[in-house]
Design a protein around this motif. Structure first.
Motif, mmCIF file in Angstrom:
data_model
loop_
_atom_site.group_PDB
_atom_site.id
_atom_site.type_symbol
_atom_site.label_atom_id
_atom_site.label_comp_id
_atom_site.label_asym_id
_atom_site.label_seq_id
_atom_site.Cartn_x
_atom_site.Cartn_y
_atom_site.Cartn_z
ATOM 1 N N VAL A 47 0.842 -1.203 0.000
ATOM 2 C CA VAL A 47 0.000 0.000 0.000
ATOM 3 C C VAL A 47 0.873 1.247 0.000
ATOM 4 C CG1 VAL A 47 -1.826 1.273 1.196
ATOM 5 C CG2 VAL A 47 -1.837 -1.238 1.217
ATOM 6 N N GLU A 48 1.740 1.371 0.979
ATOM 7 C CA GLU A 48 2.486 2.608 1.187
ATOM 8 C C GLU A 48 3.557 2.863 0.133
ATOM 9 O OE1 GLU A 48 1.939 4.971 3.274
ATOM 10 O OE2 GLU A 48 0.420 4.049 4.557
ATOM 11 N N GLU A 234 -4.632 8.044 0.253
ATOM 12 C CA GLU A 234 -5.876 7.531 0.829
ATOM 13 C C GLU A 234 -6.622 6.640 -0.158
ATOM 14 O OE1 GLU A 234 -8.485 10.032 3.184
ATOM 15 O OE2 GLU A 234 -7.025 11.668 2.964
ATOM 16 N N THR A 237 -5.229 3.232 -0.367
ATOM 17 C CA THR A 237 -5.629 2.408 0.774
ATOM 18 C C THR A 237 -6.968 1.730 0.503
ATOM 19 O OG1 THR A 237 -4.406 3.829 2.313
ATOM 20 C CG2 THR A 237 -6.123 2.425 3.245
ATOM 21 N N ARG A 241 -7.730 -2.249 0.143
ATOM 22 C CA ARG A 241 -8.681 -2.857 1.079
ATOM 23 C C ARG A 241 -9.803 -3.571 0.331
ATOM 24 N NH1 ARG A 241 -11.388 1.144 4.653
ATOM 25 N NH2 ARG A 241 -12.286 -0.766 5.536
ATOM 26 N N TYR A 252 -5.102 -3.384 7.615
ATOM 27 C CA TYR A 252 -6.069 -2.918 6.635
ATOM 28 C C TYR A 252 -7.256 -3.873 6.587
ATOM 29 C CZ TYR A 252 -2.215 -0.001 4.985
ATOM 30 O OH TYR A 252 -1.192 0.902 4.902
#
Length: 312
Positions: A47-48, A234, A237, A241, A252
């Motif tokens: 994700v990051e 965001e 994310t 998810r 998550y």
């Protein structure tokens, strides 16, 4: 692109622009520090790390502050800001003409894409199926983020794709579909047709506001680039998810789009992101319209060359 309305040059006192630069660096460092630590140790985060690995803007470029076009920085020197700045009476300013001499066609294409996207109705019925289509009928070794398990078994994952209508309009998502998944998409987006396909409800179109912002740098303020990055972070994310991956070990919780409740949750979040992206898109268009550019937006015949200039 129509001829811009002239705007007076803004002047930032040294204390003001230095404070803005320091604030920008603090904001960006909160994102960069953990990413760079992971990179040094060889760890990956699905994700990051995405905004640093998928997009071409390097961490040092994101951290570097620019005031945007039409701003005089009092008591500054060109060496502090790079080759695109020139000394003027009282300080330095961006040499907008020189930057546009290299990038006017790309800037015009970006504006056309942003405006076309903003003018369309938003659609919220994709339910994140693009991420599922990227693993459809793959073996465990073929799955992109195979360090993380899928939430459902392969047959359940495939059935989810087959039972949910896929209507992905975003070429840079569609191009990662597996070969068996592509015929299941109601659209066949191409790079050349990007101006005709992008719509403001699409998570990836709104995530890409970060790309268009940094492609416009240093013509736009770095704070605007950072705002687009924060929104894209965001959105990524939610993207993951709602994906078929089980990322609960990373904190998550899944948005279970394979269920009616999950699809409703996804669509609500998608609407929220579309509403938040709209003013960012408008500010990017406004920033372009303030530039001394009169070149018209590229027609369809020149779209391939323009998109090549701004891809990734």
């Amino acid at each position: 692109m129509t001829a811009p309305t002239p705007h007076p040059r803004a002047v930032l006192a040294a204390a003001i622009w230095r404070a803005r630069r320091e604030a920008h660096e603090r904001t960006v460092d909160a994102w960069l520090t953990p990413h760079l630590q992971r990179r040094r140790t060889g760890r990956k985060h699905p994700v990051e790390d995405f905004l640093f690995t998928y997009y071409s803007h390097r961490p040092a470029q994101l951290r570097r502050w620019h005031p945007g076009a039409g701003v005089l920085l009092a008591d500054a020197t060109p060496d502090e800001f790079g080759r695109d700045y020139r000394a003027v009476a009282g300080g330095v300013e961006l040499d907008t003409t020189a930057v546009l001499g290299r990038r006017a066609e790309a800037v015009s294409w970006i504006r056309a894409l942003l405006a076309h996207t903003a003018a369309r109705n938003a659609h919220f019925g994709c339910f994140g199926m693009h991420e599922w289509a990227m693993v459809y009928r793959q073996t465990p070794d073929e799955v992109r983020h195979n360090a993380w398990p899928l939430r459902l078994d392969p047959e359940q994952t495939a059935r989810t794709v087959e039972q949910n209508r896929i209507r992905c309009s975003h070429f840079d998502a569609y191009r990662f579909f597996t070969a068996p998944a592509r015929p299941l998409n109601l659209l066949s987006p191409t790079r050349e047709a990007q101006l005709d396909n992008e719509q403001p409800g699409c998570l990836h179109a709104n995530m890409d506001l970060y790309k268009w912002a940094y492609k416009l740098s240093p013509l736009v303020p770095s704070e605007l680039v950072a705002e687009a990055f924060a929104l894209a972070r965001e959105i990524r994310t939610l993207d993951m998810r709602a994906s078929p991956y089980d990322l609960s070990a990373l904190g998550y919780p899944a948005v279970r789009v394979e269920t009616p409740e999950g699809r409703a949750e996804y669509a609500a979040a998608q609407r929220d992101f579309a509403e938040r992206a709209a003013p960012l898109r408008a500010r990017l268009i406004e920033a372009i319209d303030r530039l001394p550019v009169t070149r018209p937006a590229p027609d369809r015949d020149s779209a391939s060359a323009a998109t090549a200039a701004v891809s990734r």
